[in-house]
Design a protein around this motif. Structure first.
Motif, PDB file in Angstrom:
ATOM      1  N   UNK A   1       0.981  -1.115  -0.156  1.00 13.56           N
ATOM      2  CA  UNK A   1       0.061   0.074   0.001  1.00 13.56           C
ATOM      3  C   UNK A   1       0.955   1.303  -0.043  1.00 13.56           C
ATOM      4  N   UNK A   2       0.293   2.328  -0.742  1.00  8.48           N
ATOM      5  CA  UNK A   2       1.015   3.398  -0.979  1.00  8.48           C
ATOM      6  C   UNK A   2       0.054   4.640  -0.828  1.00  8.48           C
ATOM      7  N   UNK A   3       0.625   5.687  -0.063  1.00  7.25           N
ATOM      8  CA  UNK A   3      -0.423   6.974   0.087  1.00  7.25           C
ATOM      9  C   UNK A   3       0.365   8.051  -0.671  1.00  7.25           C
ATOM     10  N   UNK A   4      -0.268   9.167  -1.360  1.00  6.69           N
ATOM     11  CA  UNK A   4       0.249  10.234  -1.508  1.00  6.69           C
ATOM     12  C   UNK A   4      -0.727  11.259  -0.911  1.00  6.69           C
ATOM     13  N   UNK A   5       0.094  12.203  -0.239  1.00  4.66           N
ATOM     14  CA  UNK A   5      -0.363  13.313   0.552  1.00  4.66           C
ATOM     15  C   UNK A   5      -0.332  14.664   0.054  1.00  4.66           C
ATOM     16  N   UNK A   6      -1.121  15.360   0.118  1.00  6.52           N
ATOM     17  CA  UNK A   6      -0.760  16.797  -0.368  1.00  6.52           C
ATOM     18  C   UNK A   6      -1.414  17.649   0.799  1.00  6.52           C
ATOM     19  N   UNK A   7      -0.630  18.569   1.457  1.00  9.11           N
ATOM     20  CA  UNK A   7      -0.941  19.458   2.458  1.00  9.11           C
ATOM     21  C   UNK A   7      -1.113  20.712   1.827  1.00  9.11           C
ATOM     22  N   UNK A   8      -1.933  21.337   2.490  1.00 11.18           N
ATOM     23  CA  UNK A   8      -2.261  22.817   2.006  1.00 11.18           C
ATOM     24  C   UNK A   8      -2.615  23.069   0.718  1.00 11.18           C
ATOM     25  N   UNK A   9      -3.754  22.021   0.275  1.00  9.37           N
ATOM     26  CA  UNK A   9      -3.918  21.990  -1.278  1.00  9.37           C
ATOM     27  C   UNK A   9      -4.333  23.383  -1.898  1.00  9.37           C
ATOM     28  N   UNK A  10      -4.085  23.433  -3.360  1.00 10.70           N
ATOM     29  CA  UNK A  10      -4.373  24.713  -4.059  1.00 10.70           C
ATOM     30  C   UNK A  10      -5.106  24.334  -5.362  1.00 10.70           C
ATOM     31  N   UNK A  11      -5.668  25.280  -5.677  1.00 11.87           N
ATOM     32  CA  UNK A  11      -6.400  24.865  -6.924  1.00 11.87           C
ATOM     33  C   UNK A  11      -5.332  24.434  -8.349  1.00 11.87           C
TER      34      UNK A  11
END
Lengths: 107, 112
Positions: A69-79
């Motif tokens: 299993x792998x995850x991709x995280x995006x912090x403080x997302x932006x358009x």
């Protein structure tokens, strides 16, 4: 059953939200890749990882080899993060791709 | 700029016509790949070349041929185009180190 499964298929977020995209795979791999495909169609490699965790700016990728299993995280997302995110695994000299997660981030 | 260059970006063919998609990379990569991307499906490997002078079939090779002309160039040929080959085609190369894949900008092919 696909060898590489991503969830969710579609994701909508408000600007600033923390985002997680998941990838599970059922084959042996030497590495896992996270790719980004913008509406214009170009594909950019974000991460290549075989263990642990990598960070680049607001993006973090983790992998658990035992759990496949792998995850991709995006912090403080932006358009400008709006794109399709694709997980792919290296399996015997070829890549097997997931079908992608379409992310839309609204202001 | 360093990277993978694909031509053409768009092409419309009539059934039965032939064409060659060109791909070149200037990063001295050994491995090069041709993929197709269809709606609702992940990218699928058509052919790949692990090194100059070698080519191998991928998942969906039927109807295609490839040529690894030298280390830089890897072309994909459709000898007799069919509507089922309507797709977006991507060329990619791999450094063989730990830097991941570099993709071309894609070719949108329509066969009518």
């Amino acid at each position: 059953k696909n060898e590489v499964e991503q969830s969710p298929q579609n994701l909508t977020a408000q600007e600033g939200e923390f985002i997680t995209i998941n990838c599970s795979y059922s084959v042996g791999i030497s590495a896992l890749h996270w790719l980004q495909q913008h509406p214009g169609g170009g594909i950019v490699s974000l991460f290549m990882l075989s263990s642990g965790k990598k960070k680049h700016g607001r993006l973090i990728a983790t992998i658990n080899i035992q759990e496949k299993h792998s995850s991709l995280h995006i912090t403080a997302s932006h358009p400008r993060d709006s794109a399709v995110y694709i997980c792919a695994v290296d399996n015997t000299d070829k890549l097997i791709f997931g079908t992608g997660t379409r992310l839309q981030v609204f202001p | 700029n360093a990277g993978v260059t694909q031509t053409p970006k768009f092409q419309v063919l009539k059934t039965g016509q032939s064409m060659t998609l060109q791909c070149a990379q200037d990063m001295n990569h050994n491995s090069m790949y041709w993929y197709r991307q269809d709606p609702g499906m992940g990218l699928r490997l058509i052919y790949y070349s692990a090194s100059e002078g070698t080519t191998d079939k991928g998942e969906v090779p039927n109807g295609y041929n490839v040529s690894r002309l030298n280390k830089r160039e890897f072309s994909l040929r459709l000898e007799s185009a069919a509507p089922s080959q309507t797709s977006v085609y991507f060329c990619a190369s791999l450094s063989g180190l730990n830097y991941g894949y570099t993709f071309g900008s894609g070719t949108r092919l329509t066969v009518v």
